[in-house]
Design an enzyme around this catalytic site. Structure first.
Site, PDB file in Angstrom:
ATOM      1  N   GLY A  85       0.776  -1.241   0.000  1.00 14.02           N
ATOM      2  CA  GLY A  85       0.000   0.000   0.000  1.00 14.02           C
ATOM      3  C   GLY A  85       0.807   1.289   0.000  1.00 14.02           C
ATOM      4  N   TRP A  87       2.216   2.937  -2.539  1.00 18.14           N
ATOM      5  CA  TRP A  87       1.771   3.838  -3.614  1.00 18.14           C
ATOM      6  C   TRP A  87       0.390   4.397  -3.279  1.00 18.14           C
ATOM      7  CZ3 TRP A  87       3.147   2.644  -9.422  1.00 18.14           C
ATOM      8  CH2 TRP A  87       4.532   2.499  -9.545  1.00 18.14           C
ATOM      9  N   ASP A 107      -5.006  -6.210  -5.451  1.00 25.07           N
ATOM     10  CA  ASP A 107      -3.840  -7.086  -5.290  1.00 25.07           C
ATOM     11  C   ASP A 107      -4.303  -8.502  -4.959  1.00 25.07           C
ATOM     12  OD1 ASP A 107      -0.603  -6.212  -4.715  1.00 25.07           O
ATOM     13  OD2 ASP A 107      -1.200  -8.276  -4.247  1.00 25.07           O
ATOM     14  N   ASP A 123      -7.230 -11.163  -8.519  1.00 25.23           N
ATOM     15  CA  ASP A 123      -6.350 -11.108  -9.682  1.00 25.23           C
ATOM     16  C   ASP A 123      -6.872 -10.049 -10.653  1.00 25.23           C
ATOM     17  OD1 ASP A 123      -4.982 -11.684 -12.109  1.00 25.23           O
ATOM     18  OD2 ASP A 123      -4.697 -13.752 -11.458  1.00 25.23           O
ATOM     19  N   ASP A 148       2.462  -1.408 -10.357  1.00 31.13           N
ATOM     20  CA  ASP A 148       3.792  -1.748  -9.836  1.00 31.13           C
ATOM     21  C   ASP A 148       3.875  -3.270  -9.731  1.00 31.13           C
ATOM     22  OD1 ASP A 148       6.299  -1.225  -8.786  1.00 31.13           O
ATOM     23  OD2 ASP A 148       5.591  -0.920  -6.741  1.00 31.13           O
ATOM     24  N   LYS A 188       5.278  -0.858 -14.243  1.00 26.14           N
ATOM     25  CA  LYS A 188       6.605  -1.447 -14.033  1.00 26.14           C
ATOM     26  C   LYS A 188       6.944  -2.343 -15.229  1.00 26.14           C
ATOM     27  CE  LYS A 188       7.533  -3.827 -10.090  1.00 26.14           C
ATOM     28  NZ  LYS A 188       8.450  -3.230  -9.121  1.00 26.14           N
TER      29      LYS A 188
HETATM   30  C1  LIG Z   1       6.078  -4.613  -5.893  1.00 24.41           C
HETATM   31  S1  LIG Z   1       4.552  -5.083  -5.165  1.00 24.41           S
HETATM   32  C2  LIG Z   1       3.647  -3.569  -5.161  1.00 24.41           C
HETATM   33  C3  LIG Z   1       4.118  -2.580  -4.147  1.00 24.41           C
HETATM   34  C4  LIG Z   1       3.197  -1.383  -4.030  1.00 24.41           C
HETATM   35  N1  LIG Z   1       3.272  -0.519  -5.202  1.00 24.41           N
HETATM   36  C5  LIG Z   1       3.509  -0.550  -2.824  1.00 24.41           C
HETATM   37  O1  LIG Z   1       3.962   0.582  -2.972  1.00 24.41           O
HETATM   38  O2  LIG Z   1       3.289  -1.013  -1.702  1.00 24.41           O
HETATM   39  C6  LIG Z   1       3.813  -5.968  -6.470  1.00 24.41           C
HETATM   40  C7  LIG Z   1       2.460  -6.554  -6.168  1.00 24.41           C
HETATM   41  O3  LIG Z   1       1.871  -7.020  -7.370  1.00 24.41           O
HETATM   42  C8  LIG Z   1       0.946  -8.019  -6.997  1.00 24.41           C
HETATM   43  N2  LIG Z   1       0.498  -8.789  -8.157  1.00 24.41           N
HETATM   44  C9  LIG Z   1       1.237  -9.567  -8.970  1.00 24.41           C
HETATM   45  N3  LIG Z   1       0.457 -10.143  -9.900  1.00 24.41           N
HETATM   46  C10 LIG Z   1      -0.813  -9.717  -9.686  1.00 24.41           C
HETATM   47  C11 LIG Z   1      -2.064  -9.967 -10.297  1.00 24.41           C
HETATM   48  N4  LIG Z   1      -2.165 -10.784 -11.356  1.00 24.41           N
HETATM   49  N5  LIG Z   1      -3.177  -9.375  -9.801  1.00 24.41           N
HETATM   50  C12 LIG Z   1      -3.076  -8.559  -8.716  1.00 24.41           C
HETATM   51  N6  LIG Z   1      -1.908  -8.276  -8.085  1.00 24.41           N
HETATM   52  C13 LIG Z   1      -0.784  -8.849  -8.561  1.00 24.41           C
HETATM   53  C14 LIG Z   1       1.720  -8.844  -5.984  1.00 24.41           C
HETATM   54  O4  LIG Z   1       0.859  -9.593  -5.169  1.00 24.41           O
HETATM   55  C15 LIG Z   1       2.482  -7.750  -5.214  1.00 24.41           C
HETATM   56  O5  LIG Z   1       1.865  -7.419  -4.016  1.00 24.41           O
END
Ligand SMILES: C[S@@+](CC[C@H](N)C(=O)[O-])C[C@H]1O[C@@H](n2cnc3c(N)ncnc32)[C@H](O)[C@@H]1O
Length: 233
Positions: A85, A87, A107, A123, A148, A188
């Protein structure tokens, strides 16, 4: 007890990766040792803790926003892959300054509640989740879509690259579906080959497209961000 250690263990963002990596035990011990040392020496980790940010990633968005002035009061934004969280915290502060904005974060993992933020667990490729986003915005288009998202790393670089590129493509599809004219997309990506096709798609639909690597994104990481502004609809 060492405060830093406690906080780092609680940090879902950084701890969720290692459990799924299939690498041998010695290598894991070595890499987790490096990871701990990097965390303890990383000024962004300690600064995030001081400022109450849930992730060091928050600084990446802060720095991108400082440079491109993306976030404005009253905006509506979708955050794909929002946990834990960081961002969301940055965006919520910026877009709720003078008038109230609207944010949805999605997420696979749970994200602790934040005031003025709608959080969905699921998802981004699940149509039911997308339908909930549409209901939340009452069918209205949004100013920005940010992603991200990162796939769990396998340690096999080409596989990791493809998986993250696929997530980026999924995020762009959602952006095309939800953005209003002149909206922005921030996603990203990994530096490398398959991005050319993604860039083409973005170049055709936005006025400007550029790669951004904020200082808070580790130099040794292949992570980068693509920023597309001025959605043509
Ligand atoms: C780098 S973290 C995000 C960090 C966030 N921007 C923050 O500032 O706290 C990446 C996130 O992408 C999520 N993610 C990956 N594939 C996903 C999907 N298909 N659907 C939803 N979330 C996904 C992962 O569960 C993970 O929590």
């Amino acid at each position: 007890m060492n405060k830093k250690k406690v906080n780092l263990q609680k940090n879902k963002f950084v701890s969720s990766r290692s459990s799924k990596q299939k690498i041998n035990k010695n290598k894991r011990t070595e890499s987790s040792r490096k990871w701990i040392s990097r965390q303890l020496n990383d000024p962004y980790v300690s600064e995030a803790q001081k400022r109450g940010f849930r992730s060091r990633s928050a600084f990446k968005l802060l720095q991108i926003n400082e440079k491109f002035n993306l976030l404005k009061s009253g905006m509506s934004i979708i955050d794909l892959g929002c946990a834990p969280g960081g961002w969301l915290q940055v965006m919520s502060e910026e877009i709720n300054k003078n008038s109230k904005g609207k944010i949805v974060g999605i997420d696979l993992l749970e994200t602790d509640a934040l005031p003025d933020v709608k959080i969905l667990v699921g998802d981004i490729n699940d149509q039911e989740i997308i339908d909930q986003v549409k209901i939340f915005f009452k069918g209205q288009k949004v100013n920005g879509v940010v992603s991200d998202m990162a796939a769990d790393t396998t340690g096999h670089k080409p596989t990791d690259h493809i998986r993250t590129t696929m997530l980026l493509e999924n995020a762009i599809e959602i952006a095309f579906d939800f953005l209003k004219k002149d909206g922005f997309f921030l996603g990203k990506c990994f530096k490398g080959g398959t991005e050319a096709s993604v860039l083409n798609t973005l170049n055709n639909s936005f006025k400007t497209v550029k790669h951004v690597k904020p200082d808070a994104s580790r130099k040794e990481s292949v992570e980068s961000y693509v920023l597309a502004m001025g959605f043509k609809q």
